[in-house]
Structures are given as C-alpha cells and as structure tokens.
Design a protein around this motif. Structure first.
Motif, PDB file in Angstrom:
ATOM      1  N   ALA A 164       0.872  -1.252  -0.136  1.00 28.92           N
ATOM      2  CA  ALA A 164      -0.093  -0.026   0.161  1.00 28.92           C
ATOM      3  C   ALA A 164       0.870   1.416   0.036  1.00 28.92           C
ATOM      4  O   ALA A 164       0.319   2.171  -0.390  1.00 28.92           O
ATOM      5  N   ASP A 165       2.218   1.014   0.049  1.00 26.46           N
ATOM      6  CA  ASP A 165       3.051   2.220   0.396  1.00 26.46           C
ATOM      7  C   ASP A 165       3.681   2.434  -0.955  1.00 26.46           C
ATOM      8  O   ASP A 165       4.677   3.551  -0.925  1.00 26.46           O
ATOM      9  N   ARG A 166       3.214   1.784  -1.829  1.00 26.40           N
ATOM     10  CA  ARG A 166       3.812   2.021  -3.271  1.00 26.40           C
ATOM     11  C   ARG A 166       2.717   2.153  -4.027  1.00 26.40           C
ATOM     12  O   ARG A 166       1.449   1.701  -3.928  1.00 26.40           O
ATOM     13  N   PHE A 167       2.976   2.599  -5.455  1.00 25.31           N
ATOM     14  CA  PHE A 167       2.007   3.115  -6.269  1.00 25.31           C
ATOM     15  C   PHE A 167       2.372   2.684  -7.717  1.00 25.31           C
ATOM     16  O   PHE A 167       3.577   2.296  -8.260  1.00 25.31           O
ATOM     17  N   GLY A 168       1.328   2.138  -8.711  1.00 23.17           N
ATOM     18  CA  GLY A 168       1.662   2.081 -10.008  1.00 23.17           C
ATOM     19  C   GLY A 168       2.683   0.695 -10.345  1.00 23.17           C
ATOM     20  O   GLY A 168       2.599  -0.308  -9.646  1.00 23.17           O
ATOM     21  N   ALA A 169       3.661   1.120 -11.288  1.00 25.02           N
ATOM     22  CA  ALA A 169       4.473   0.228 -11.531  1.00 25.02           C
ATOM     23  C   ALA A 169       5.400  -0.427 -10.318  1.00 25.02           C
ATOM     24  O   ALA A 169       5.743  -1.535 -10.366  1.00 25.02           O
ATOM     25  N   GLU A 170       5.651   0.669  -9.447  1.00 24.69           N
ATOM     26  CA  GLU A 170       6.408   0.087  -8.335  1.00 24.69           C
ATOM     27  C   GLU A 170       5.860  -0.867  -7.301  1.00 24.69           C
ATOM     28  O   GLU A 170       6.279  -1.861  -6.815  1.00 24.69           O
ATOM     29  N   ARG A 171       4.423  -0.936  -7.319  1.00 26.64           N
ATOM     30  CA  ARG A 171       3.614  -1.743  -6.664  1.00 26.64           C
ATOM     31  C   ARG A 171       3.628  -3.171  -7.649  1.00 26.64           C
ATOM     32  O   ARG A 171       3.722  -4.127  -6.845  1.00 26.64           O
ATOM     33  N   ASP A 172       3.328  -2.960  -8.767  1.00 28.96           N
ATOM     34  CA  ASP A 172       3.139  -4.123  -9.530  1.00 28.96           C
ATOM     35  C   ASP A 172       4.478  -4.826  -9.621  1.00 28.96           C
ATOM     36  O   ASP A 172       4.527  -6.137  -9.863  1.00 28.96           O
ATOM     37  N   ALA A 173       5.654  -4.306  -9.533  1.00 36.01           N
ATOM     38  CA  ALA A 173       6.907  -5.039  -9.548  1.00 36.01           C
ATOM     39  C   ALA A 173       7.038  -6.044  -8.167  1.00 36.01           C
ATOM     40  O   ALA A 173       7.858  -7.279  -8.151  1.00 36.01           O
ATOM     41  N   HIS A 174       6.006  -5.864  -7.211  1.00 38.92           N
ATOM     42  CA  HIS A 174       6.234  -6.835  -6.304  1.00 38.92           C
ATOM     43  C   HIS A 174       4.945  -7.757  -6.167  1.00 38.92           C
ATOM     44  O   HIS A 174       4.823  -8.463  -5.178  1.00 38.92           O
ATOM     45  N   LEU A 197      -5.757  -2.714  -0.687  1.00 38.40           N
ATOM     46  CA  LEU A 197      -4.508  -1.831  -0.416  1.00 38.40           C
ATOM     47  C   LEU A 197      -4.904  -0.490  -0.520  1.00 38.40           C
ATOM     48  O   LEU A 197      -4.313   0.343   0.399  1.00 38.40           O
ATOM     49  N   GLU A 198      -5.859  -0.161  -0.980  1.00 43.36           N
ATOM     50  CA  GLU A 198      -6.336   1.257  -1.192  1.00 43.36           C
ATOM     51  C   GLU A 198      -6.989   1.579   0.161  1.00 43.36           C
ATOM     52  O   GLU A 198      -6.801   2.654   0.766  1.00 43.36           O
ATOM     53  N   ASN A 199      -7.678   0.735   0.818  1.00 43.54           N
ATOM     54  CA  ASN A 199      -8.413   0.752   1.959  1.00 43.54           C
ATOM     55  C   ASN A 199      -7.427   0.914   3.115  1.00 43.54           C
ATOM     56  O   ASN A 199      -7.603   1.711   4.033  1.00 43.54           O
ATOM     57  N   ALA A 200      -6.234   0.075   2.871  1.00 44.33           N
ATOM     58  CA  ALA A 200      -5.295   0.124   4.018  1.00 44.33           C
ATOM     59  C   ALA A 200      -4.516   1.623   4.190  1.00 44.33           C
ATOM     60  O   ALA A 200      -4.135   2.012   4.901  1.00 44.33           O
ATOM     61  N   GLU A 211      -6.314 -15.003   5.767  1.00 45.36           N
ATOM     62  CA  GLU A 211      -5.667 -15.076   4.435  1.00 45.36           C
ATOM     63  C   GLU A 211      -4.204 -15.887   4.478  1.00 45.36           C
ATOM     64  O   GLU A 211      -3.964 -16.233   3.122  1.00 45.36           O
ATOM     65  N   ASN A 212      -3.600 -15.891   5.387  1.00 45.56           N
ATOM     66  CA  ASN A 212      -2.279 -16.707   5.415  1.00 45.56           C
ATOM     67  C   ASN A 212      -2.374 -17.866   6.506  1.00 45.56           C
ATOM     68  O   ASN A 212      -1.727 -18.998   6.485  1.00 45.56           O
ATOM     69  N   THR A 213      -3.317 -17.648   7.761  1.00 39.63           N
ATOM     70  CA  THR A 213      -3.391 -18.509   8.690  1.00 39.63           C
ATOM     71  C   THR A 213      -4.979 -18.699   9.069  1.00 39.63           C
ATOM     72  O   THR A 213      -5.544 -17.522   9.472  1.00 39.63           O
ATOM     73  N   VAL A 214      -5.380 -19.727   8.863  1.00 41.94           N
ATOM     74  CA  VAL A 214      -6.748 -20.037   9.145  1.00 41.94           C
ATOM     75  C   VAL A 214      -7.317 -19.713  10.725  1.00 41.94           C
ATOM     76  O   VAL A 214      -6.369 -20.387  11.569  1.00 41.94           O
ATOM     77  N   GLY A 215      -8.300 -18.924  11.227  1.00 44.65           N
ATOM     78  CA  GLY A 215      -8.277 -18.786  12.697  1.00 44.65           C
ATOM     79  C   GLY A 215      -7.599 -17.723  13.001  1.00 44.65           C
ATOM     80  O   GLY A 215      -8.007 -17.323  14.308  1.00 44.65           O
ATOM     81  N   THR A 216      -7.054 -16.865  12.221  1.00 39.37           N
ATOM     82  CA  THR A 216      -6.114 -15.739  12.938  1.00 39.37           C
ATOM     83  C   THR A 216      -6.296 -14.428  11.823  1.00 39.37           C
ATOM     84  O   THR A 216      -6.387 -14.537  10.680  1.00 39.37           O
ATOM     85  N   ARG A 217      -6.566 -13.408  12.593  1.00 42.84           N
ATOM     86  CA  ARG A 217      -6.855 -11.988  11.866  1.00 42.84           C
ATOM     87  C   ARG A 217      -5.495 -11.265  12.383  1.00 42.84           C
ATOM     88  O   ARG A 217      -5.035 -11.378  13.409  1.00 42.84           O
ATOM     89  N   CYS A 218      -5.078 -10.552  11.236  1.00 40.06           N
ATOM     90  CA  CYS A 218      -3.638  -9.758  11.382  1.00 40.06           C
ATOM     91  C   CYS A 218      -3.938  -8.358  11.213  1.00 40.06           C
ATOM     92  O   CYS A 218      -4.767  -8.133  10.068  1.00 40.06           O
ATOM     93  N   PHE A 219      -3.207  -7.534  11.704  1.00 43.56           N
ATOM     94  CA  PHE A 219      -3.315  -6.039  11.547  1.00 43.56           C
ATOM     95  C   PHE A 219      -1.835  -5.874  11.541  1.00 43.56           C
ATOM     96  O   PHE A 219      -0.811  -6.446  12.095  1.00 43.56           O
ATOM     97  N   ALA A 220      -1.418  -4.774  10.587  1.00 38.23           N
ATOM     98  CA  ALA A 220       0.027  -4.371  10.427  1.00 38.23           C
ATOM     99  C   ALA A 220       0.013  -2.723  10.020  1.00 38.23           C
ATOM    100  O   ALA A 220      -0.866  -2.150   9.479  1.00 38.23           O
ATOM    101  N   VAL A 221       1.009  -2.277  10.231  1.00 35.37           N
ATOM    102  CA  VAL A 221       1.477  -0.766   9.830  1.00 35.37           C
ATOM    103  C   VAL A 221       2.738  -0.778   9.176  1.00 35.37           C
ATOM    104  O   VAL A 221       3.815  -1.615   9.817  1.00 35.37           O
ATOM    105  N   ALA A 222       3.027  -0.105   8.260  1.00 31.19           N
ATOM    106  CA  ALA A 222       4.402   0.040   7.875  1.00 31.19           C
ATOM    107  C   ALA A 222       5.198   0.951   8.619  1.00 31.19           C
ATOM    108  O   ALA A 222       4.702   1.862   9.200  1.00 31.19           O
TER     109      ALA A 222
END
Length: 277
Positions: A164-174, A197-200, A211-222
């Motif tokens: 979410a901290d990247r835009f356009g081609a820079e985001r697509d590269a990842h 990503l826009e919501n984030a 989305e990566n572990t069933v039964g777990t919700r995660c929150f993250a900040v850059a």
C-alpha cells in the motif's frame, strides 16, 4: 572451408537461465532457495530436478558439492535432501548485521508486554515478506510464523501494508502475475487486492482475515523510516477471542508504535543505501 561456428555453450547461455548471471551460480541459489522453502520437508533428487528443470547429473554433482560444504544435508539413506547448517550461519549473520533490527525489536517487546498478543517484524523481498523477528503471546504456545519464514506479500497484513506504500509500476513489481492462494480466504483477484490496498492506505493500517493462517486475523502498519517503507510490524490474533474493542486497542497501539519507530529511525536511516536496489 566452412566458417567457424560460434561456441554453443556461450551462445546459448542467456536462454538457459531465468536471470542474468553465471549459470552454475544461479542454479546453486535456486537449489538452496528451493530446499529452504520446504523447511522441515526433505526432498528427493527427482523432485529437485522436476521443480528446477535441472538435469539429474547436474543436480547430483551440485548436491554433492553443497553437502561437502555444509550447505545441504542428507538423511540416513542419502536419498532425501534438506538445507544445511551453513545456511543458518549466513542467515544469522544477516540479522546480526542489520542496522535497524536491534532498534525495532524493543518496540515489539513493548507491544507484547502491554497487549500479550503475537507481534511480528517483516521485510519486503520481491513479492514476499520475510519475517525478521517474532514475539509470541504468552496466552498460547503455537508458533504461527518463525523468523526466516517467507510468505507471499499479498496474503499477509505485513505485505499489504508495504504494498500500500507503493504505487503503479512500483507496486506491480512486487506482485506476481498469478496471486497464489495460501488459504481459502487469500485474495487472488487483483482488483480485490487493489481495493484492499487502497483501504489500507486510507485507514493507515492493513489487515488480513485468515488469508495466510486459518483462524487468525492480522493487523499491520508500515514503518516509514525509509520511503517507500521496507519494513512493517503486525499483530496476529485468534479470531475466537477478538472483539471490536480489542481490535481498536491493538490497531491504536500498532499505529502509535509505528509512528514512534519512524520518528526514531528516520534520522538514522537518512541517506542510507542499505535498501537500495
């Protein structure tokens, strides 16, 4: 007299590797990364050859060389292979030499002490997030993510915060052409991921819902001590004991610590080439 022919190996070299570089070096790295990704699941030479498109004779010679140097180990039968202890030494040296990790981990300790949840520090690496540090909750014993584990960035809150901290081609590269599913709830639709990503970006934090572990919700900040951010911190919470009030408490704490880390490290990181690529 016929004109001399070009040297076949040299002429064909660019088409025999997926990345530029010396062919044997590329093969060595690909083999080590393949074994490392399997973690505690040793593999056979047949699986290695199929996965990497490598001739059996080349794989056998490479494995023999790497075993002699401690980079690869074999089971008692000599037919199954896994990553060796030398890889651990090199991986540890990366953590030991990182200039920012020692300054960030005390903030993870603070979060775990105050909230007693599981917190992670992750770094963006191509299309993946690599876990650099973990502080486990004392409320349960199961380790969800271990240091050194690699997960697709699009399937984790850590990765989404950094994408979410990247835009356009820079985001697509990842982002890979095909978004791989880690659990049944992983976002594999590119439009859906972009919306997430826009919501984030608007909220100031990213989430993943099983989305990566069933039964777990995660929150993250850059952690924006570099721009774009390379690192992020996250909290992983079992859904069974997550309430709206607890979610707000965790998100507020993450955002506050993220701001604090950024203020502390930005002057230190100013002009640093550690992440230049």
């Amino acid at each position: 007299m016929a004109a001399p022919q070009a040297d076949p190996p040299e002429a064909s070299a660019p088409s025999t590797t997926s990345r530029s570089g010396v062919k044997s070096a590329v093969r060595t790295v690909e083999l080590l990364e393949f074994l490392a990704a399997r973690q505690d699941r040793p593999t056979s030479i047949r699986e290695i050859c199929e996965a990497l498109g490598m001739p059996r004779s080349s794989a056998h010679a490479l494995l023999r060389t790497l075993m002699a140097q401690g980079w690869v180990r074999a089971d008692g039968s000599g037919t199954l292979y896994g990553i060796g202890i030398r890889a651990l030494l090199v991986g540890t040296s990366y953590l030991d030499s990182d200039p920012y990790l020692p300054m960030i981990t005390p903030f993870l300790d603070e979060l775990r002490h105050d909230l007693d949840e599981t917190f992670h520090l992750g770094r963006l690496d191509d299309g993946d997030v690599v876990y650099l540090a973990t502080r486990e909750s004392r409320q349960y014993q199961r380790v969800t993510n271990r240091v050194g584990r690699r997960l697709p960035a699009h399937a984790t809150a850590l990765g989404k915060a950094l994408l979410a901290d990247r835009f356009g081609a820079e985001r697509d590269a990842h982002l890979p052409d095909v978004l791989r599913s880690v659990t049944p709830k992983t976002l594999t639709d590119r439009a859906g991921l972009q919306e997430s990503l826009e919501n984030a970006l608007v909220r100031g934090y990213a989430t993943d819902d099983e989305e990566n572990t069933v039964g777990t919700r995660c929150f993250a900040v850059a952690l924006r001590y570099t721009r774009p951010a390379q690192d992020a911190i996250s909290a992983s919470v079992p859904i069974a004991r997550l309430t709206p009030a607890r979610e707000r408490e965790i998100v507020e704490a993450l955002c506050a610590v993220g701001d604090k880390v950024t203020r502390v490290l930005r002057p230190v990181a100013n002009g640093d080439k550690w992440f230049s690529a």
